[in-house]
Structures are given as structure tokens and as C-alpha cells.
Design a protein around this motif. Sequence first.
Motif, PDB file in Angstrom:
ATOM      1  N   ASN A  95       0.877  -1.164   0.000  1.00 60.40           N
ATOM      2  CA  ASN A  95       0.000   0.000   0.000  1.00 60.40           C
ATOM      3  C   ASN A  95       0.914   1.213   0.000  1.00 60.40           C
ATOM      4  O   ASN A  95       1.627   1.468   0.971  1.00 60.40           O
ATOM      5  N   ILE A 125     -10.255  -5.067  -4.442  1.00 61.42           N
ATOM      6  CA  ILE A 125      -8.808  -5.322  -4.484  1.00 61.42           C
ATOM      7  C   ILE A 125      -8.512  -6.535  -5.360  1.00 61.42           C
ATOM      8  O   ILE A 125      -7.589  -6.526  -6.174  1.00 61.42           O
ATOM      9  N   LEU A 147      -6.923   3.416  -3.070  1.00 61.80           N
ATOM     10  CA  LEU A 147      -5.674   2.799  -2.641  1.00 61.80           C
ATOM     11  C   LEU A 147      -4.728   2.722  -3.831  1.00 61.80           C
ATOM     12  O   LEU A 147      -5.140   2.375  -4.940  1.00 61.80           O
ATOM     13  N   LEU A 149      -1.649   0.609  -4.982  1.00 65.91           N
ATOM     14  CA  LEU A 149      -0.993  -0.646  -4.623  1.00 65.91           C
ATOM     15  C   LEU A 149       0.083  -1.007  -5.635  1.00 65.91           C
ATOM     16  O   LEU A 149      -0.073  -0.770  -6.833  1.00 65.91           O
TER      17      LEU A 149
END
Length: 156
Positions: A95, A125, A147, A149
Amino acid sequence: MRKNYLSKEGYEKLDEELRDLKTRGRKEIAQEIAEARAKGDLSENAEYDAAKEAQGHLEKKIAELENTLATAQIINKDDINTSKAYLLSTVTILNKKTDKKMKYTLVSKDEANFKEGKISVDSPIGKAILGTEVGEKVSVDVPAGTLELEILNIER
């Protein structure tokens, strides 16, 4: 008909749950119905109504499990290519905002268990990292925001 991709362990777990519901679960519901019926007038018997409703939920769960198992295709972990993130791949991600590493195994919705680090390929995700390669960066919209990633490792 949509296939449900499962690991061998996942298939066996669902099959065991189905057998338990068909035997112990049905037996317990039948006892509850019999006990409620023995209390007299069924027209105003809340226990009877609750037991019959529980029976409906049980039968629905049994039908769903039977369908999942009937349409299941078992995937062998040894056949999975580790160059990209696929079903049953274990993916280590970073992250970028929190600089925290996380490790998830991508599974079907029927096997998902966040406490065990198994996330569904249908989750935000899971969808974002499915098909990615090591070094790729993805953005994922989740309820808490976006997010960022990075895929650090993919293994079986």
C-alpha cells in the motif's frame, strides 16, 4: 452456466458443510418444528412460524451449496502460472500510502475469508490485482477512498 473455480480444499469444505446441513441441520429443524407443533394451535404459534422460516433458510442454503458444487471446477495450484496474479495465486502487495505490505491469496467468493488472508477475485482489491505482474501499480477505489498498490510478489 457460470463456473465456480475452487481449490480442492475449498471444494471439500463446501461439500462437508452441505453434508452437515443435509443431516444435522435438517434433523434439528425437524425437531424444532415437531416441538412447536406439539404446543397446539398452529395459527397463533410464533415458534412454529419461526421454525418453518428457519427451514426455508436452511433449504435455500442447501440449494445454493448444491449449485456451487455442481458448477465447480477444481483448480490445481501446481498448474498456476506465477508470472501473473490468477485465482489461487498468493500476492504480496504494498500500500503506497501507508507503506504497509499485505499478502493475499486470490480465491472465489465461496472461499473468501479475510481473516485467513483469502480475498475474492470479485472484491475491489481482487479485481484490481487479478492479471497483474510483479512491479505493476494499480489504483483501487474502496469505501475509504483510493488505494495505490504495487505488486511485490506472486507465488503459488
